[in-house]
Design a protein around this motif. Structure first.
Motif, mmCIF file in Angstrom:
data_model
loop_
_atom_site.group_PDB
_atom_site.id
_atom_site.type_symbol
_atom_site.label_atom_id
_atom_site.label_comp_id
_atom_site.label_asym_id
_atom_site.label_seq_id
_atom_site.Cartn_x
_atom_site.Cartn_y
_atom_site.Cartn_z
ATOM 1 N N ALA A 44 0.826 -1.205 0.000
ATOM 2 C CA ALA A 44 0.000 0.000 0.000
ATOM 3 C C ALA A 44 0.861 1.255 0.000
ATOM 4 C CB ALA A 44 -0.920 -0.003 1.214
ATOM 5 N N MET A 124 -13.498 -1.215 5.219
ATOM 6 C CA MET A 124 -13.733 -0.151 4.243
ATOM 7 C C MET A 124 -14.694 0.898 4.784
ATOM 8 S SD MET A 124 -13.836 -2.145 0.570
ATOM 9 C CE MET A 124 -14.971 -3.448 1.031
ATOM 10 N N ALA A 279 -7.291 3.586 1.109
ATOM 11 C CA ALA A 279 -8.115 2.609 0.399
ATOM 12 C C ALA A 279 -7.398 1.282 0.211
ATOM 13 C CB ALA A 279 -8.523 3.173 -0.957
ATOM 14 N N GLN A 280 -6.104 1.339 -0.026
ATOM 15 C CA GLN A 280 -5.360 0.118 -0.332
ATOM 16 C C GLN A 280 -5.448 -0.908 0.795
ATOM 17 O OE1 GLN A 280 -3.099 -0.940 -2.904
ATOM 18 N NE2 GLN A 280 -4.040 0.623 -4.203
ATOM 19 N N TYR A 283 -9.000 -2.604 1.552
ATOM 20 C CA TYR A 283 -9.426 -3.375 0.384
ATOM 21 C C TYR A 283 -8.561 -4.631 0.233
ATOM 22 C CZ TYR A 283 -11.277 -4.613 -4.139
ATOM 23 O OH TYR A 283 -11.892 -5.289 -5.154
ATOM 24 N N ILE A 284 -7.246 -4.457 0.343
ATOM 25 C CA ILE A 284 -6.353 -5.617 0.247
ATOM 26 C C ILE A 284 -6.648 -6.620 1.362
ATOM 27 C CG2 ILE A 284 -3.951 -6.369 0.504
ATOM 28 C CD1 ILE A 284 -3.108 -3.768 -0.886
ATOM 29 N N GLN A 287 -9.724 -8.568 0.608
ATOM 30 C CA GLN A 287 -9.498 -9.484 -0.492
ATOM 31 C C GLN A 287 -8.686 -10.704 -0.051
ATOM 32 O OE1 GLN A 287 -10.706 -9.165 -3.874
ATOM 33 N NE2 GLN A 287 -12.003 -7.841 -2.645
ATOM 34 N N SER A 362 -13.033 -2.250 -6.256
ATOM 35 C CA SER A 362 -11.599 -2.110 -6.485
ATOM 36 C C SER A 362 -11.024 -1.104 -5.496
ATOM 37 C CB SER A 362 -11.302 -1.631 -7.915
ATOM 38 O OG SER A 362 -11.721 -0.288 -8.086
ATOM 39 N N ALA A 363 -9.719 -1.204 -5.282
ATOM 40 C CA ALA A 363 -9.053 -0.235 -4.414
ATOM 41 C C ALA A 363 -9.113 1.155 -5.024
ATOM 42 C CB ALA A 363 -7.599 -0.653 -4.188
ATOM 43 N N GLU A 364 -9.065 1.236 -6.343
ATOM 44 C CA GLU A 364 -9.119 2.539 -7.019
ATOM 45 C C GLU A 364 -10.474 3.200 -6.792
ATOM 46 O OE1 GLU A 364 -5.939 0.146 -8.428
ATOM 47 O OE2 GLU A 364 -8.094 -0.304 -8.433
ATOM 48 N N LEU A 366 -12.436 2.651 -4.272
ATOM 49 C CA LEU A 366 -12.507 3.022 -2.859
ATOM 50 C C LEU A 366 -11.728 4.304 -2.595
ATOM 51 C CD1 LEU A 366 -13.601 2.238 -0.098
ATOM 52 C CD2 LEU A 366 -11.531 0.868 0.262
ATOM 53 N N ALA A 367 -10.555 4.451 -3.207
ATOM 54 C CA ALA A 367 -9.771 5.677 -3.052
ATOM 55 C C ALA A 367 -10.533 6.892 -3.562
ATOM 56 C CB ALA A 367 -8.436 5.545 -3.787
#
Length: 385
Positions: A44, A124, A279-280, A283-284, A287, A362-364, A366-367
């Protein structure tokens, strides 16, 4: 008509001057984190570094020091003293310094009471709600960070915390007498409520503590089994209790003097990159949670247990009572006068974020959501100054 022809020497000097000017304009910041290289948080941080460079056209960059410059216990003071300019600060390690943030972080067990809609999206939702509240509704939090010569620019959160142990712990009888490594006073109170002994130590020390029998269990999220190497020692895992997430994280706190030396454009870029970092991690973690548990079972022969229904119900009863205890605890221990007001303000924000993260894939995405709903609302012309 006079004309000037540049000689090769003059051209070389001009090119050298251009390179030197560009180099002097660029600024590299040291970023310290207590996670090891290759961990989810290190991954991240790489995304954060890339985003910051992009958002500033290379004017600001960060060099990441995973578990090499400062460990978790050292990061807050090291950031304050300028050993690092950016740091991954775990506020629960410093309860007296960051009581208002910790009050919110330690209320995360309220996720046990929200219902099934939040399942699989706990981190999240809580991270978004925490960011919105910390940036926009908690002047006391800003003051506490400023007192440590820090500026909060992003946060993060884990997946739910469970019991990762060296023996089965699935019910109240098995909990009694166990020694549990905890990462917050709410988990400490939960342990004591069920007759266990809470032990506070840095997560960097948890593996050795398990191996040496100092603790029977570590209360932690599933991805940390690989991030911190605990998977080598753990034999029994019960993830349904105690619940709650680790939310007291300033993932990219900035040294106050460094922050004040930046332009508004650079400060805004750091906060925008902070949304990427924020966000990373959740989310990671979400996952990877099931994959890590499967790896522990299939490759390390760990046993995955369900908690007894009686322990789950008793834990929820504990959470309801503990939300009142948290308010009293932080008032008596750390002088937090506005605790109940903070929780009353925070709950509807959290419920809103539970709805906001439902379609995140996706992390994107969420960001972008974090940026739109919270981070972009920070006034960089005043914040931290």
């Amino acid at each position: 008509m006079n004309t000037t022809t540049n000689t090769p020497v003059q051209l070389c000097l001009a090119l050298l001057l251009l390179v030197l000017t560009t180099t002097l304009q660029a600024r590299e910041l040291r970023y310290a984190m207590g996670f090891p290289p290759g961990s989810d948080s290190d991954v991240a941080a790489q995304a954060y570094a890339k985003a910051l460079s992009e958002y500033t056209d290379g004017e600001l960059t960060v060099k990441i020091y995973p578990l090499s410059l400062l460990n978790f216990a050292e990061t807050s003071a090291g950031l304050r003293d300028g050993i690092a300019q950016v740091g991954y600060v775990l506020a629960p390690y410093f309860p007296a310094e960051f009581p208002h943030m910790n009050l919110l972080a330690e209320s995360s067990m309220m996720l046990q009471l929200i219902g099934d809609k939040v399942r699989g999206r706990e981190g999240m939702a809580y991270v978004g709600a925490m960011a919105e509240y910390l940036f926009l509704h908690c002047p006391e939090c800003h003051q506490e960070f400023a007192a440590q010569k820090q500026v909060f620019t992003s946060n993060a959160g884990s997946t739910p915390y469970g019991l990762t142990c060296t023996q089965p712990v699935t019910n109240q009888a098995e909990l009694k007498g166990k020694r549990l490594r905890v990462a917050g006073s709410h988990w400490s109170r939960w342990a004591q409520h069920f007759g266990a002994t809470p032990i506070t130590m840095s997560s960097n020390e948890a593996l050795e503590a398990l191996n040496q029998g100092v603790v029977d269990c570590v209360i932690i999220s599933a991805p940390e089994l690989t991030n911190l190497g605990l998977i080598d020692a753990v034999t029994d895992i019960t993830m349904a209790v105690p619940g709650g997430i680790f939310a007291g994280t300033g993932t990219t706190n900035v040294n106050l003097e460094v922050w004040r030396s930046l332009s508004e454009h650079e400060r805004r870029a750091m906060i925008r990159a902070g949304a990427v970092m924020a966000a990373q991690i959740p989310y990671i973690y979400h996952q990877r949670q099931d994959d890590v548990l499967a790896k522990a079972r299939d490759e390390y022969d760990a046993r995955i247990h369900d908690a007894s229904p009686e322990l789950v119900a008793a834990t929820r009863d504990f959470v309801r009572e503990d939300l009142n205890t948290i308010v009293d605890y932080y008032k008596d221990k750390h002088g937090v006068e506005r605790g109940q007001e903070m929780l009353d303000e925070f709950l509807p924000i959290l419920e809103r974020w539970v709805d906001l993260v439902q379609d995140i894939d996706s992390a994107e995405a969420l960001a972008e959501l974090y940026w739109k709903e919270a981070y972009s609302k920070v006034d960089v012309s005043r914040y931290g100054l």
